[in-house]
Scaffold this motif. Structure first.
Motif: not given
Length: 501
Positions: A292-293, A298-303, A362-364
């Motif tokens: 999931x991370x 890949x969607x451009x988010x941060x984790x 801004x980790x989602x």
């Protein structure tokens, strides 16, 4: 004509990170406050930081010491990288050189018949010379011993209070609780009370916490708050209250990029929800969370990943073998990985670190691996539940999708969890070992999902160099979740190779 209400005076900020937040901005100017705690809990460090903050604002400050020498205070400040500026004056009530002078044997700390009034007179004289805005008196234990009685002690504290209040000074009284821990005389006199405590667990570093037990006419953040003493001073971690943190965001469905897994989850996982990965050791809880991370990045988010149990290098190497380039993601700044030592980290500090990654970076997507290690940092299970509840509520309200792993005791058969947080999680994914045709296999199922429908099937899955692969629902088995199922179908398909993807 009504007169406009005068705005309240600006608070005297302590300069201690986190403490001013608990105090709703700092200490009310012109009042007397008590900072109490056993020796070694950080009173002097907080007091010095309080004076340095005042000096930085151009205020005159005075440190009156009855227990430490000026040299010891300066050495203590230097250990934190501080140097006392000219605005901070240190007054020793008993100068060290006078101890060797036979004519000066009538001193505060080295003569039993010295009048308490003499000590008070010296304190007032020091104040008149400096005319400070901020005053620290260290410590009350010496004055309590000199007073030799509760009535006289109380009158002396009242005299100090009225004197400094008349001149507008903000006073911080230090009490090391060495002479009488049950004496609450000062509590009723001062404007506010800050209590410091040090706890010694059976293993690991000592834990420190503080509590505001009184603050007249002022709202404050109640309860205990963890804090640490490091080079640079005291750092307080205010207790997390999820209700204070709300943010608007549009809920979206988060997919894993594995169609079979997303179908099992009813299309994916809702943004701003929490997922619990539950199963015995080795069933793939960490790998599943990494899937999931990777999809989120890949969607451009941060984790962000917080690892309690596994060594960082081993996790990076093991993930790379399965196709997850965590090191590359970290170099690009898309992934934050932090190794957490449960024996050294308090729950309050951990919550603070999670908040920093969510608020600032801004980790989602947040992974906590695992709650078993997090539990080791907690004094008891009840406190763990409360901390996890507030942390999950906070993350949900920030739109962060959270994955928690819990390793159950045992491998097959009767499984028990060290802590039950299934009712807190929005989604519960159950992983199991089961035996079939002489082989140990893995099964996955979704037991609970608050945010929508999901499959009720049990699917077999594999972890290989190609990643995670899910098979068709196991329809010919009974008792897979118990670990020793009964097979009623044809064994031939089970002997075939299982596809990785």
């Amino acid at each position: 004509m009504t007169r406009p209400e005068a705005s309240p005076p600006e608070k005297a900020r302590t300069g201690v990170p986190g403490l001013d937040d608990i105090l709703s901005g700092g200490l009310s100017p012109g009042h007397m406050f008590l900072l109490e705690g056993n020796p070694g809990t950080g009173k002097t460090t907080i007091a010095l930081r309080f004076l340095l903050e005042g000096a930085a604002r151009g205020e005159q400050c005075l440190y009156i010491t009855l227990s430490e020498t000026a040299r010891e205070l300066r050495e203590g400040a230097a250990s934190h990288g501080w140097s006392l500026p000219d605005e901070v004056s240190v007054f020793e009530l008993v100068p060290p050189e006078s101890l060797l002078d036979s004519a000066q044997q009538q001193s505060l700390l080295h003569s039993s018949d010295l009048e308490l009034g003499e000590a008070t007179r010296q304190i007032f004289e020091a104040y008149e010379r400096v005319r400070p805005t901020r005053i620290v008196l260290d410590s009350l234990s010496e004055i309590r011993l000199l007073a030799q009685g509760s009535l006289r002690y109380r009158r002396q504290i009242l005299a100090l209070k009225h004197y400094f209040a008349r001149l507008g000074g903000t006073v911080l009284l230090l009490d090391d609780l060495t002479s009488d821990t049950f004496d609450k005389t000062v509590h009723s006199v001062v404007h506010g009370v800050i209590r410091l405590e040090a706890l010694s667990p059976s293993y690991g570093a000592e834990r420190r916490r503080l509590r505001i037990s009184k603050y007249r006419g002022q709202a404050f953040r109640g309860g205990f708050h963890d804090f640490t003493i490091q080079r640079g001073g005291v750092h307080v971690f205010p207790r997390l209250i999820a209700a204070e943190h709300r943010s608007g965001y549009e809920r979206a469905r988060m997919t894993s990029d594995i169609p079979a897994l997303d179908a099992l989850l009813g299309g994916g996982i809702e943004q701003g929800s929490s997922t619990l990965l539950l199963g015995p050791s080795g069933t793939g809880k960490s790998i599943l969370s990494l899937q999931f991370v990777t999809a989120a990045i890949r969607r451009g988010e941060k984790a962000a990943i917080f690892v309690f149990d596994e060594e960082m290098g081993l996790l990076l190497r093991r993930a790379a073998e399965i196709g997850f380039d965590l090191e590359g993601m970290r170099r690009r700044g898309a992934l934050l990985i932090e190794q957490v030592d449960a024996a050294e980290l308090s729950p309050g500090e951990f919550a603070h670190r999670v908040r920093e990654h969510v608020d600032k970076a801004q980790a989602k997507t947040v992974v906590i691996d695992s709650l078993n290690g997090y539990q080791a940092a907690m004094p008891d299970e009840n406190a763990l539940i409360l901390h996890i509840h507030e942390l999950l509520q906070y993350l949900n309200r920030q739109g962060a999708t959270t994955f928690l792993t819990v390793a159950q005791h045992g491998l097959v058969g009767d499984m028990r969890s060290p802590v039950d947080v299934t009712y807190l999680a929005d989604t519960v994914i159950l992983l199991r070992y089961f035996e079939a045709v002489g082989n140990v296999r893995r099964a996955i199922s979704v037991i609970k999902k608050r945010t929508g429908a999901h499959e009720n099937t049990i699917r077999e899955y594999q972890i290989s160099r190609g990643g995670i692969g899910l098979g068709e629902p196991l329809r010919d088995f009974q008792g897979v979740l118990r670990g020793v199922p009964t097979f009623t179908g044809d064994t031939a398909p089970l002997l075939d190779s299982f596809p990785a993807k």
